[in-house]
Design an enzyme around this catalytic site. Sequence first.
Site, short mmCIF file in Angstrom:
data_model
loop_
_atom_site.label_atom_id
_atom_site.label_comp_id
_atom_site.label_asym_id
_atom_site.label_seq_id
_atom_site.Cartn_x
_atom_site.Cartn_y
_atom_site.Cartn_z
N ASP A 1 1.05 -1.45 0.12
CA ASP A 1 -0.30 0.26 -0.23
C ASP A 1 0.95 1.18 0.09
O ASP A 1 2.12 1.19 0.36
CB ASP A 1 -1.28 -0.07 1.15
N SER A 2 0.55 2.05 -0.48
CA SER A 2 1.28 3.56 -0.38
C SER A 2 2.06 3.71 1.44
O SER A 2 2.15 4.66 1.60
CB SER A 2 0.27 4.22 -0.56
N TYR B 1 -1.09 8.07 -3.00
CA TYR B 1 -0.89 7.56 -3.91
C TYR B 1 -2.83 8.56 -5.37
O TYR B 1 -1.85 8.85 -6.37
CB TYR B 1 -1.02 6.82 -4.32
N GLY B 2 -3.40 8.59 -4.22
CA GLY B 2 -4.47 9.39 -4.38
C GLY B 2 -4.64 10.65 -5.47
O GLY B 2 -5.23 10.94 -6.37
N CYS C 1 -4.28 -1.51 -2.19
CA CYS C 1 -4.42 -0.81 -2.09
C CYS C 1 -5.57 0.26 -3.46
O CYS C 1 -4.99 -0.24 -4.44
CB CYS C 1 -3.52 0.20 -2.20
N ASN C 2 -6.82 0.47 -2.70
CA ASN C 2 -7.80 0.77 -3.94
C ASN C 2 -7.42 1.57 -5.46
O ASN C 2 -7.54 1.41 -6.44
CB ASN C 2 -8.83 1.08 -3.65
N THR C 3 -6.50 2.61 -5.60
CA THR C 3 -6.00 3.85 -6.05
C THR C 3 -4.65 3.23 -7.10
O THR C 3 -5.29 2.54 -8.35
CB THR C 3 -5.24 4.55 -5.69
N CYS D 1 -11.04 3.46 0.41
CA CYS D 1 -9.38 3.14 0.60
C CYS D 1 -9.27 2.50 1.74
O CYS D 1 -10.49 2.54 1.93
CB CYS D 1 -9.99 4.74 0.66
N THR D 2 -8.18 1.57 1.22
CA THR D 2 -7.49 0.55 2.21
C THR D 2 -7.71 1.13 3.97
O THR D 2 -7.73 1.34 4.90
CB THR D 2 -6.80 0.06 2.43
N HIS D 3 -7.18 3.17 3.68
CA HIS D 3 -7.20 3.63 4.81
C HIS D 3 -8.09 3.95 5.85
O HIS D 3 -8.53 4.21 7.35
CB HIS D 3 -6.22 5.34 4.86
N1 DGL Z 1 -5.09 3.36 0.62
C1 DGL Z 1 -4.83 3.78 -0.67
C2 DGL Z 1 -6.35 3.62 -1.22
O1 DGL Z 1 -6.88 2.57 -0.87
C3 DGL Z 1 -4.52 5.21 -1.11
C4 DGL Z 1 -4.32 6.39 -0.18
C5 DGL Z 1 -3.47 7.82 -1.22
O2 DGL Z 1 -3.60 7.93 -1.31
O3 DGL Z 1 -1.95 7.10 -0.89
O4 DGL Z 1 -6.51 3.91 -2.47
#
Ligand code: DGL
Length: 258
Positions: A11-12, A43-44, A74-76, A181-183
Amino acid sequence: MNSTDPIGIFDSGIGGVTVLKELQKILPNENYIYYSDSKNNPYGSKTEQEVITICEEITSTLIEQKSKVIVIACNTASAKAAKQLRKNHPDIPIIAIEPAYKMVHDFAYDKPSLVMATKGTIESEKFHSLYQTYNNHQTYLLPCIGLADAIEEGNSMKIKEVLSEKLKPFQEKVENVVLGCTHYPLVKKEIKEILGNVTFFDGSPKVALQVKKILTQQKLINQKNKGTVTFIDSKKGEEAKQKEERFHKLMKQTENKK
Ligand code: DGL
């Protein structure tokens, strides 16, 4: 490839913990290598090409470490890079995550819904096509710029500020919330404080099931030992150390907050 080889997950930052925890529930004997890309976080707001380049480097590192499967937690990164990574590495299964909008369609399509995700995910072609396919015609799409960063920093004041600014317009308006988003599963409690008793939809259990299915098919489930978790961060020194401490602390918190 051996069953004792690790599962590589990235993930990021520390958001992928929410996916790793789901994996451990059904694959407790596996050895995991968790790669947190603090150096390139977030990453977003990055372009597709930037995300692909970053993820290619991480994937190569995880393959060098003998990963038997790669999980993009990470979804992004999944939305922007999974297709290219699979093309570049056809010999290794690469499992991606997506906002659990299909689950809304399958289980609660008649309720007003909110999809929370990064700008990158919401604007991606992949999400656009998911949304078109399962559109329940009462869904709001909400790019939560700054939220993953605040969670990554562990800055509770900032988390509350961002959530309050983004979510107040949806008070009393939504019943389903897709955590795209996984966060975001790390701040379920704070989201409920603003939106009330909403139902959450999170893509990570489906990812865990998919990983288990692939490992079962390939006879690569580790039966042998109690699994281990190795943490890597793309930053070095004190910052990496702090990130690792935070990661272990989050891993110890028994359940993702309901
Ligand atoms: N955890 C990441 C996701 O699921 C995104 C966080 C980021 O923007 O880096 O999209």
